[in-house]
Structures are given as structure tokens and as C-alpha cells.
Design a protein around this motif. Structure first.
Motif, PDB file in Angstrom:
ATOM      1  N   SER A   1       0.819  -1.214   0.000  1.00 19.39           N
ATOM      2  CA  SER A   1       0.000   0.000   0.000  1.00 19.39           C
ATOM      3  C   SER A   1       0.853   1.264   0.000  1.00 19.39           C
ATOM      4  CB  SER A   1      -0.907   0.001   1.233  1.00 19.39           C
ATOM      5  OG  SER A   1      -0.143  -0.095   2.431  1.00 19.39           O
ATOM      6  N   LYS A   2       2.165   1.144   0.140  1.00 20.15           N
ATOM      7  CA  LYS A   2       3.055   2.297   0.076  1.00 20.15           C
ATOM      8  C   LYS A   2       3.568   2.564  -1.334  1.00 20.15           C
ATOM      9  CE  LYS A   2       4.988   3.205   4.617  1.00 20.15           C
ATOM     10  NZ  LYS A   2       6.245   3.348   5.396  1.00 20.15           N
ATOM     11  N   GLY A   3       3.092   1.789  -2.306  1.00 15.59           N
ATOM     12  CA  GLY A   3       3.498   2.011  -3.684  1.00 15.59           C
ATOM     13  C   GLY A   3       4.811   1.354  -4.055  1.00 15.59           C
ATOM     14  N   SER A   4       5.259   0.387  -3.277  1.00 14.72           N
ATOM     15  CA  SER A   4       6.520  -0.301  -3.558  1.00 14.72           C
ATOM     16  C   SER A   4       6.264  -1.733  -3.991  1.00 14.72           C
ATOM     17  CB  SER A   4       7.426  -0.288  -2.321  1.00 14.72           C
ATOM     18  OG  SER A   4       6.802  -0.966  -1.242  1.00 14.72           O
ATOM     19  N   ILE A   5       7.219  -2.284  -4.713  1.00 18.08           N
ATOM     20  CA  ILE A   5       7.184  -3.675  -5.164  1.00 18.08           C
ATOM     21  C   ILE A   5       8.449  -4.356  -4.677  1.00 18.08           C
ATOM     22  CG2 ILE A   5       7.088  -5.228  -7.142  1.00 18.08           C
ATOM     23  CD1 ILE A   5       5.730  -3.018  -8.720  1.00 18.08           C
ATOM     24  N   ARG A   6       8.299  -5.510  -4.041  1.00 14.32           N
ATOM     25  CA  ARG A   6       9.436  -6.269  -3.536  1.00 14.32           C
ATOM     26  C   ARG A   6       9.583  -7.556  -4.323  1.00 14.32           C
ATOM     27  NH1 ARG A   6       7.137  -3.626   0.807  1.00 14.32           N
ATOM     28  NH2 ARG A   6       8.626  -2.592   2.256  1.00 14.32           N
ATOM     29  N   LEU A   7      10.793  -7.797  -4.777  1.00 13.61           N
ATOM     30  CA  LEU A   7      11.120  -9.021  -5.500  1.00 13.61           C
ATOM     31  C   LEU A   7      11.799  -9.977  -4.538  1.00 13.61           C
ATOM     32  CD1 LEU A   7      10.980 -10.222  -8.403  1.00 13.61           C
ATOM     33  CD2 LEU A   7      13.352  -9.474  -8.689  1.00 13.61           C
TER      34      LEU A   7
ATOM     35  N   ASP B   1      11.991 -12.547   4.956  1.00 18.05           N
ATOM     36  CA  ASP B   1      11.878 -11.299   5.700  1.00 18.05           C
ATOM     37  C   ASP B   1      12.544 -10.151   4.952  1.00 18.05           C
ATOM     38  OD1 ASP B   1      10.476 -12.390   7.832  1.00 18.05           O
ATOM     39  OD2 ASP B   1      12.319 -13.075   8.804  1.00 18.05           O
ATOM     40  N   THR B   2      13.587 -10.468   4.212  1.00 17.03           N
ATOM     41  CA  THR B   2      14.291  -9.456   3.435  1.00 17.03           C
ATOM     42  C   THR B   2      14.077  -9.730   1.958  1.00 17.03           C
ATOM     43  OG1 THR B   2      16.329 -10.761   3.461  1.00 17.03           O
ATOM     44  CG2 THR B   2      16.019  -9.122   5.223  1.00 17.03           C
ATOM     45  N   HIS B   3      13.946  -8.692   1.190  1.00 15.77           N
ATOM     46  CA  HIS B   3      13.718  -8.804  -0.246  1.00 15.77           C
ATOM     47  C   HIS B   3      15.053  -8.740  -0.985  1.00 15.77           C
ATOM     48  CE1 HIS B   3      13.309  -4.580   1.095  1.00 15.77           C
ATOM     49  NE2 HIS B   3      14.124  -4.332   0.078  1.00 15.77           N
ATOM     50  N   SER B   4      15.062  -9.293  -2.188  1.00 16.66           N
ATOM     51  CA  SER B   4      16.266  -9.216  -3.013  1.00 16.66           C
ATOM     52  C   SER B   4      16.344  -7.891  -3.750  1.00 16.66           C
ATOM     53  CB  SER B   4      16.300 -10.377  -4.009  1.00 16.66           C
ATOM     54  OG  SER B   4      15.161 -10.356  -4.839  1.00 16.66           O
ATOM     55  N   LYS B   5      15.187  -7.310  -4.111  1.00 17.82           N
ATOM     56  CA  LYS B   5      15.159  -6.006  -4.769  1.00 17.82           C
ATOM     57  C   LYS B   5      13.895  -5.266  -4.357  1.00 17.82           C
ATOM     58  CE  LYS B   5      17.959  -6.796  -8.912  1.00 17.82           C
ATOM     59  NZ  LYS B   5      18.002  -6.700 -10.403  1.00 17.82           N
ATOM     60  N   LEU B   6      14.013  -3.950  -4.296  1.00 20.80           N
ATOM     61  CA  LEU B   6      12.887  -3.090  -3.944  1.00 20.80           C
ATOM     62  C   LEU B   6      12.687  -2.068  -5.051  1.00 20.80           C
ATOM     63  CD1 LEU B   6      10.770  -2.020  -1.891  1.00 20.80           C
ATOM     64  CD2 LEU B   6      12.596  -0.581  -0.956  1.00 20.80           C
TER      65      LEU B   6
ATOM     66  N   MET C   1      16.525  -2.935 -13.037  1.00 23.76           N
ATOM     67  CA  MET C   1      16.779  -1.528 -12.695  1.00 23.76           C
ATOM     68  C   MET C   1      15.792  -1.129 -11.601  1.00 23.76           C
ATOM     69  SD  MET C   1      16.940  -0.128 -16.600  1.00 23.76           S
ATOM     70  CE  MET C   1      17.730  -1.109 -17.878  1.00 23.76           C
ATOM     71  N   ASP C   2      16.275  -0.916 -10.396  1.00 26.05           N
ATOM     72  CA  ASP C   2      15.399  -0.670  -9.261  1.00 26.05           C
ATOM     73  C   ASP C   2      15.372   0.781  -8.818  1.00 26.05           C
ATOM     74  OD1 ASP C   2      17.948  -0.599  -8.364  1.00 26.05           O
ATOM     75  OD2 ASP C   2      17.706  -2.055  -6.751  1.00 26.05           O
ATOM     76  N   TYR C   3      15.825   1.719  -9.666  1.00 24.49           N
ATOM     77  CA  TYR C   3      15.848   3.120  -9.247  1.00 24.49           C
ATOM     78  C   TYR C   3      14.600   3.875  -9.675  1.00 24.49           C
ATOM     79  CZ  TYR C   3      17.869   3.254 -13.964  1.00 24.49           C
ATOM     80  OH  TYR C   3      18.102   3.044 -15.300  1.00 24.49           O
ATOM     81  N   GLY C   4      13.684   3.227 -10.371  1.00 28.10           N
ATOM     82  CA  GLY C   4      12.461   3.905 -10.773  1.00 28.10           C
ATOM     83  C   GLY C   4      11.796   3.181 -11.925  1.00 28.10           C
TER      84      GLY C   4
END
Length: 532
Positions: free
Chosen positions: A325-331, A341-346, A393-396
């Protein structure tokens, strides 16, 4: 630069497409994986079919409102779910004669002009309303998601879920067997147990469905002249009926409402996600699941975000992504740890300084994510935009498409009537060149996402859709396949002027896996569109 116009009529056939791919690779073009990067032209969308269209003034029952749509991998079957807990299956029928005419059409270097045509196949009741006595909570029968599974022995398998329970269904044809080839033709008895034929013509087969008294069965019941030859009755199959059977029920694993289910490419496992947890299931084991994501804090007052959607990678069985709900995607990579618990990419978009408002967190919440067919790109939908993300590419986002920018001045009104919390879905074409999503006034929008494309089409879900091309020069240009920096932001300030109807919204839609065909749901009606 090569003129590709000569190859254009042949690109639909594999052999000529392979030649074109080789030519492009020799000239340094293409994306290196056998696909040709070509800028598509705007498609001419046309109405194909509608199921359950309302007549003027007809009141729609809430249980008939469609809540889920899904094509299978072949595109020959389509499944819909509704608020009443029903799953309806449709089958494509226009391909039955395609095999006969395929060789002729290839020889004439042309294609069939007929549009995709689906017919009603069957339906079944997937979920029933329930009541959780421990929590004093009513559980709706509404179907939240449908996912097709691998077929086997001409049987279809699919998953369906409501807020709490996932079910695994098998749908197959069952042949109805009948006994025929009797020595004497059987007659239908009347209410009092006797047929309207003369007594001498009555048969006395006890197992044949007759109520005649076997003690009175004499030779006088046989036809005059006797029977020339005796033969044994035969069991034959006359009809086939579709039978839906629930193979397994996956329950009691979610404390919150299930918002997503997704099949793994290994064909053995799937995930189900609610607001705070993601569980991994084995198709063969319904008694237990493995929790791979747990976002529930020790103190619920510290909760800052929830899971909104989750999906497996289409080809890598160890990778999955979920949005928040914060607008992020976790891989996530299941090889790193059992509990992710930890993601490989955000993946998240950096906030522009000074742009934050009361509605920022609400409109940035992602309602749906979809992997592209190749698995490199992820499409996400929030309230205002569609975004395309490159998992390398995880910067945007590499592309942003404005969908509801014309509603920004009306966010206060949308918040008061809860329309700002509507969850719109998104989808991609099989070739990854276009994306689509729904909007208000029963409209859906199609965007071209290839490099240099300015395609943007708005269509209304009706038999005579009003079509409008909107081409707005991009402020920042970046698209999949282009490695330059920036964000592609395209859109119009308004759709069809200032008029929009919040009561008619198109939330659910699906793109055919291999053709330019879209199925979308407007209330209780299912509309089908295709592009030549």
C-alpha cells in the motif's frame, strides 16, 4: 537501415519471422533473445461479443456483478467469477474450422478475417456464504481471483478463492452411457404403469425401466411371428456433460482477506496472499502451508503498510513479487531464505520534494501487479497511473502512463464517497508491446509501451464503443528497450471532456495471451474486443 515493408505480410508465420530476426541481429537490431523490436502502429479496436448485457432500465442483481476474469494459457478458455460465488467458463469456437482453412490461407498469403468468438461452456458454484462463529464474521461468497492450472487428460483445472478459502477445481467431460439395441423396442409407461400399446406388444424387461408384472410375461407379449434373431443389448455413449468437481480445499490459513493467488511455473505449488502474509501451498497437500512472508508487527499500532497483490515469476520458480500500500514492489528469491523477511530487490518511485499531500499515500497504493510474459518487466497499477518496472533496474519505473490525472482536482470528492479506494486491475499483451487498464464510465485504456510509441486509446465498454486517440507529447521519455534515463509520462488532462460516472467503473479485464483481444467486465456484463 533496412526497409522491412517487404517482410510485413509474412511476420505472422514463424519461418519468415525467423528470417527477419536473423536479418535484424546481423544489423545490430533486436533485443538479443530472438524477438524483433518493432514499433507497432495504433490498433483499430472493434467490438466482438457481449454476455449478460443489461437492457435499458434493468436493475442489476449484486450477486451477478463480475469480480474476476482470467484467460488460460492457450487463450481458448475464459473464466469469470462473480459476487454470488459462481465461476462461469467460456470456450472459443471460431478455431474449429481454422484447421481446415489454414493450408488454403497460407497458400493465398492471407489470414482469416473472423474475430475471436467465445460461447458459454458451463458454470458451477465455487463458494458459499459462511459465518465464522469465533470471530463473529460473515464470509462472503464473492470470487476474488481465478487462476488456470495445467491441463491433463483433456480436463481443465483452476483455482478460485474468496476472502478466506482457496479451492482447486477439476472440470471435465463425462460421457452419459445408455443401453440400446434391445430385441424388442421399449415403450414409455404411463402414470399407472402401462403403456398405450396393445398388451401383445408390451415388453417385459425388468431392468429396462418397465413396471410390468414379470409373472404375466408370456409369449403373447412377443410380437406376432416371433423374433428372427436374438442379440445382446449394447452400452453406448450418447451425450457428454461437463462436470465440475472440487478436488481440494485450502482453508484456515489466513486471518485476513485473501487478495491474490498465483501459480508457480513448477506446476506443483502456488501462493495465496492476504493483507499481511503470503503462504506457499503444494497442490497435493491441503492440510498445511508454509508461510514465506509475514509483515505483521508485534504491535498492530506500528503497522504502516499491507500487501495488496502478489504474483510468481512466469518462468523462474524461485522468484515472486508482491506490492504494498506504500506504492513499492518487492522481488523475492526463495533460494535466499525460507522466510523471506528481506527482499532481493525493492522497486519504488522517489517522491518529488514538496509534492506530498493528504492523499499521497492513498493514491500511491498499488492495487495490481502483473509480470510480462518474458518475466523481465512488471506492470503495476495505482489509482492515478500505470507503471512499467524493469527488474534489472530498481531506481524507478521505466515508463509511467497517466490514467486518472484529470481526477486530481477532485480527490476530496473521491475520498468522501470512497471511490479513491477502488482497486483497478491491469494487463499486458502477449508480446509486451501494449498495456491496458480500466477506468470510470465503463471505459478502459490501452497504451503502447514500445520505444517511440505514442499509442493511447480510450474505449467504452458497449456494443458501439466510442473511440478516441489521445496523443500527448512526453515530458520525459523512457520506454522498455531504451537504456536512457528518465521516466515516460504520457496522458491527457481529461477523458471525454469533464464527464465521468463514478457509479460505472471497469475494474477487471484480461488480455488474450497470444492475440490482441481483451475481455473486460462492466458490472454484470462481459465485453470482448479485438484488434485486427
Amino acid at each position: 537501415m533496412i526497409d522491412y515493408s517487404f517482410f510485413a505480410p509474412f511476420t505472422k508465420y514463424h519461418s519468415f519471422r525467423l528470417i527477419l530476426t536473423r536479418v535484424c541481429e546481423m544489423n545490430g537490431e533486436g533485443d538479443g533473445d530472438g524477438d524483433v523490436t518493432m514499433t507497432p502502429e495504433g490498433l483499430d479496436w472493434k467490438f466482438s461479443q457481449v454476455f449478460g448485457e443489461r437492457t435499458a432500465g434493468e436493475e442489476v442483481q449484486e450477486v451477478d456483478i463480475i469480480t474476476a476474469i482470467e484467460f488460460d494459457k492457450t487463450g481458448d478458455h475464459l473464466a469469470t467469477g462473480d459476487r454470488g460465488g459462481r465461476v462461469v467458463l467460456f470456450e472459443r469456437t471460431d478455431r474449429k474450422d481454422e484447421g481446415v482453412n489454414r493450408r488454403f490461407l497460407e497458400g493465398m498469403d492471407c489470414s482469416s478475417s473472423s474475430h475471436p468468438e467465445f460461447h458459454y461452456k458451463t458454470e458451477f458454484q465455487s463458494h458459499e456464504p459462511e459465518f465464522d462463529y469465533l470471530k463473529s464474521l460473515e464470509i462472503e461468497e464473492k470470487i476474488n481471483k481465478i487462476r488456470w492450472c495445467q491441463t491433463a487428460n483433456k480436463a481443465m483445472f483452476l483455482l478460485s478463492t474468496n476472502d478466506k478459502t482457496v479451492k482447486f477445481w477439476k472440470v471435465q467431460e463425462k460421457k452419459i452411457k445408455k443401453i440400446c439395441n434391445f430385441n424388442i423396442e421399449r415403450q414409455k409407461p404411463t402414470i399407472n404403469g402401462f403403456s398405450d400399446m396393445p398388451t401383445s406388444s408390451k415388453s417385459c424387461f425388468i431392468n429396462g425401466g418397465f413396471i410390468n408384472n414379470p409373472l404375466n410375461c408370456r409369449s403373447s407379449n412377443l410380437p406376432s411371428g416371433g423374433i428372427a434373431s436374438l442379440h445382446l443389448p449394447m452400452v453406448t455413449s450418447h451425450e457428454t456433460n461437463l462436470l465440475a468437481k472440487c478436488r481440494r480445499t485450502y482453508a484456515h490459513a489466513h486471518d485476513y482477506h485473501i487478495n491474490s493467488i498465483s501459480n508457480n511455473s513448477d506446476g506443483e505449488t502456488f501462493i495465496s496472499a492476504d493483507d499481511l502474509r503470503i503462504n506457499l501451498w503444494n497442490f497435493e497437500i491441503s492440510s498445511q502451508s508454509f508461510n514465506i512472508v509475514d509483515m505483521k508487527p508485534a504491535n498492530m499500532e506500528d503497522l504502516t503498510e499491507v500487501i495488496t497483490s502478489a504474483e510468481f515469476h512466469p518462468s523462474h520458480c524461485n522468484m515472486l513479487a508482491y506490492s504494498s500500500s506504500k506504492g513499492s514492489i518487492r522481488l523475492l528469491d526463495l533460494r535466499q531464505s525460507a522466510l523471506c523477511d528481506t527482499h532481493s530487490k525493492l522497486f519504488e518511485e522517489h517522491e518529488v520534494p514538496g509534492s506530498r499531500s493528504f492523499f499521497t499515500d492513498i493514491i500511491s497504493s498499488i492495487s495490481d501487479i502483473k509480470f510480462a510474459k518474458g518475466g523481465r518487466y512488471i506492470l503495476s497499477r495505482d489509482y492515478m497511473t500505470l507503471k512499467m518496472w524493469d527488474i534489472n533496474m530498481d531506481y524507478g519505473p521505466v515508463a509511467t502512463f497517466q490514467v486518472h490525472e484529470h481526477l486530481r482536482p477532485k480527490l476530496c470528492d473521491l475520498y468522501e464517497n470512497d471511490a479513491i479506494f477502488d482497486k483497478f486491475e491491469c494487463c499486458l499483451s502477449g508480446d509486451g508491446q501494449r498495456v491496458a487498464t480500466g477506468s470510470y464510465s465503463n471505459q478502459f485504456r490501452v497504451f503502447g509501451c514500445s520505444e517511440g510509441s505514442s499509442e493511447e486509446t480510450t474505449l467504452e465498454a458497449s456494443k458501439n464503443p466510442t473511440r478516441r486517440h489521445i496523443q500527448t507529447p512526453p515530458r520525459f521519455l523512457r520506454s522498455p528497450g531504451n537504456d536512457s534515463l528518465g521516466v515516460s509520462t504520457r496522458g491527457s488532462d481529461e477523458i471525454n471532456g469533464n464527464t465521468f460516472d463514478l457509479s460505472t467503473k471497469l475494474l477487471h479485464l484480461a488480455w488474450h495471451p497470444s492475440e490482441n483481444s481483451i475481455a473486460c467486465a462492466a458490472s454484470n456484463s462481459l465485453y470482448m474486443y479485438y484488434a485486427a
